[in-house]
Design an enzyme around this catalytic site. Structure first.
Site, mmCIF file in Angstrom:
data_model
loop_
_atom_site.group_PDB
_atom_site.id
_atom_site.type_symbol
_atom_site.label_atom_id
_atom_site.label_comp_id
_atom_site.label_asym_id
_atom_site.label_seq_id
_atom_site.Cartn_x
_atom_site.Cartn_y
_atom_site.Cartn_z
ATOM 1 N N GLU A 1 10.380 29.650 -98.947
ATOM 2 C CA GLU A 1 11.665 29.264 -98.360
ATOM 3 C C GLU A 1 12.565 30.496 -98.315
ATOM 4 O OE1 GLU A 1 15.483 26.333 -99.286
ATOM 5 O OE2 GLU A 1 14.479 27.435 -100.896
ATOM 6 N N ASP B 1 5.602 40.211 -94.386
ATOM 7 C CA ASP B 1 4.870 41.479 -94.516
ATOM 8 C C ASP B 1 4.756 41.898 -95.968
ATOM 9 O OD1 ASP B 1 3.867 42.449 -92.145
ATOM 10 O OD2 ASP B 1 5.755 43.344 -91.517
ATOM 11 N N GLY C 1 7.226 32.898 -82.272
ATOM 12 C CA GLY C 1 6.951 33.792 -81.148
ATOM 13 C C GLY C 1 6.367 35.130 -81.556
ATOM 14 N N TRP C 2 6.532 35.509 -82.818
ATOM 15 C CA TRP C 2 6.075 36.824 -83.295
ATOM 16 C C TRP C 2 4.884 36.744 -84.239
ATOM 17 C CZ3 TRP C 2 11.239 39.870 -84.530
ATOM 18 C CH2 TRP C 2 11.798 40.314 -83.299
ATOM 19 N N PHE D 1 7.319 28.091 -102.402
ATOM 20 C CA PHE D 1 8.189 28.898 -103.260
ATOM 21 C C PHE D 1 9.651 28.664 -102.882
ATOM 22 C CE2 PHE D 1 4.096 30.998 -103.619
ATOM 23 C CZ PHE D 1 4.019 31.239 -104.977
ATOM 24 N N ASP D 2 10.387 28.071 -103.830
ATOM 25 C CA ASP D 2 11.795 27.757 -103.646
ATOM 26 C C ASP D 2 12.654 29.029 -103.710
ATOM 27 O OD1 ASP D 2 14.121 25.787 -103.744
ATOM 28 O OD2 ASP D 2 14.436 26.827 -105.653
ATOM 29 N N LYS E 1 7.260 18.852 -71.634
ATOM 30 C CA LYS E 1 8.643 19.128 -71.233
ATOM 31 C C LYS E 1 9.583 18.401 -72.170
ATOM 32 C CE LYS E 1 11.209 16.449 -69.340
ATOM 33 N NZ LYS E 1 12.064 15.353 -68.773
ATOM 34 N N ASP F 1 17.492 19.690 -97.797
ATOM 35 C CA ASP F 1 18.771 20.417 -97.841
ATOM 36 C C ASP F 1 19.536 20.300 -96.536
ATOM 37 O OD1 ASP F 1 18.560 21.533 -100.457
ATOM 38 O OD2 ASP F 1 17.230 23.094 -99.704
ATOM 39 N N TYR G 1 15.591 20.947 -109.327
ATOM 40 C CA TYR G 1 15.774 22.362 -108.993
ATOM 41 C C TYR G 1 16.505 23.185 -110.064
ATOM 42 C CZ TYR G 1 13.689 21.198 -104.575
ATOM 43 O OH TYR G 1 12.787 20.782 -103.615
ATOM 44 N N LEU G 2 16.664 22.607 -111.267
ATOM 45 C CA LEU G 2 17.187 23.364 -112.409
ATOM 46 C C LEU G 2 16.200 23.233 -113.567
ATOM 47 C CD1 LEU G 2 21.003 22.442 -112.327
ATOM 48 C CD2 LEU G 2 19.926 24.564 -111.530
#
Length: 407
Positions: free
Chosen positions: A210, A240, A280-281, A184-185, A380, A294, A66-67
């Site tokens: 992310e 969006d 939910g959206w 995409f980090d 359940k 992480d 990640y570097l």
């Protein structure tokens, strides 16, 4: 607020019938990882995974990847570029797509430049100067369009030459190397309009960002708020602004679910009767997960309670959204957990539950949550006893504090 949606930029992908696999943890760089994964590809295909997210495959200052520094060097602590090529070929043969971890918020410099900082990239491909680095992280570029990742030069995506080079690199990963999907980090670090441009130009089959934001906690004891609408709205806004071309990890669902399973299952229904996360959206853009490198693994920044992991999978694998299984749970936690996850995956596939499936939440109490999905699957979780009414329902699988039925 809720969305009906279109296909991804790379064409329609199985109409939302994706199951993703995170194919590494924080320690994977110590274990000859590309070779290890190559042995597991056939199993991943048989279990029904459509895409496997690989750790950053490029040269990096930190072994975890990640570097990054030289973006065109595919020799990393996970293995050589030849071992990576062999893995990608095996994945292609088995029809499991390879997802590249795209770390383009920041880049470690090679040479001291303006102000004495390592903010130049002389001597390697993409030999940028200080104008490629944001002014807030020691460069001579513009201010960042997002959050700063501290301690390293942050890339200035407002520069046309930077974007052109990144697009060229992404196309190389897609067309020459064989990656089909992108993750995409640290997507909070630069404006989502740039992700939109990168996806439009490089055309991954599937992409996910992310966008990891802090949930709403209530002082003084910092108990998780019931209402996380502002948290999920920020992820929705990010989606969006990518033009809906990219999905996002559903950190809202993770944050709520890992508190709910501790005896607060009432959290799993919002005031409108819907799931309380991004699911939910905008379910077709919600990538659900229990744990990642992480939040769990040896970092443990935000862990899911270990003794409730199967309830978590029973929830995400029966619900809309795009579920992700974590490597550790699938391969390191023993045969029982592995087989239970596979059983839930099989039910999802056989009953054709997908990212846009309809859901009706039936009951929520502190120790019980039940729901019906697409009128085909009932489930359940929790200690409370419950089963669907009607002779047509047959028990499909059950385990500690969860059960699933189908017709």
């Amino acid at each position: 607020m809720s969305r009906e949606t279109e296909s991804f930029s790379g064409g329609v992908i199985q109409k939302g019938r994706e199951i993703l696999f995170q194919a590494f943890n924080w320690e994977s760089h110590k274990h000859g990882w590309w070779k290890n994964l190559e042995k597991k590809v056939a199993d991943l295909a048989k279990c029904g995974f459509t895409s496997a997210w690989l750790p950053p495959a490029i040269h990096s200052f930190s072994p975890e990847g990640y570097l990054p520094q030289n973006l065109y060097s595919l020799d990393s602590s996970y293995g050589s570029h030849l071992e990576l090529k062999a893995l990608l070929q095996k994945m292609h043969q088995n029809k499991v797509r390879a997802m590249a971890d795209i770390v383009i918020n920041h880049r470690v410099g090679t040479t001291r430049g303006h102000g004495g900082a390592y903010n130049r990239y002389d001597g390697i491909p993409l030999p940028w100067n200080e104008h490629a680095v944001t002014s807030c992280s020691g460069g001579r570029g513009n201010r960042s369009t997002g959050d700063n990742f501290h301690g390293v030069p942050n890339i200035d995506h407002t520069q046309a030459f930077v974007r052109k080079d990144i697009i060229g690199w992404l196309k190389w990963l897609r067309q020459s190397i064989g990656f089909q999907d992108f993750r995409f980090d640290f997507a909070k670090g630069y404006a989502p309009k740039f992700v939109k441009e990168y996806v439009e130009e490089s055309k991954p089959i599937f992409s996910v960002g992310e966008y990891w934001d802090t949930c709403n906690y209530h002082p003084p004891d910092y108990h998780l708020d019931y209402n996380q609408d502002s948290h999920r709205q920020r992820i929705i806004n990010w989606l969006d602004n990518t033009g809906g071309l990219c999905a996002a990890f559903d950190f809202t669902t993770k944050g709520i679910l890992q508190e709910a399973v501790k005896g607060e299952l009432w959290r799993l229904r919002d005031p409108q009767g819907k799931p309380p996360g991004v699911m939910g959206w905008w379910p077709s853009r919600s990538v659900t997960f229990i744990e990642n490198h992480d939040t769990g693994s040896t970092q443990g920044h935000w862990p899911f309670p270990a003794d409730h992991v199967m309830e978590g999978y029973a929830y995400i694998l029966t619900h809309p959204g795009i579920p992700t299984i974590f490597y550790d749970h699938f391969y390191d936690w023993g045969d029982s957990i592995h087989n239970q996850i596979v059983q839930l995956m099989n039910i999802r596939r056989q009953q054709d539950i997908h990212s846009r499936s309809g859901i009706k939440i039936l009951e929520v109490q502190s120790d019980l949550y039940s729901a019906i999905i697409d009128n085909k699957v009932c489930m359940k979780i929790g200690n409370g006893s419950w089963c669907p009414s009607g002779k047509e329902w047959k028990l499909a699988t059950s385990g500690h504090r969860y059960a699933v039925w189908h017709k």
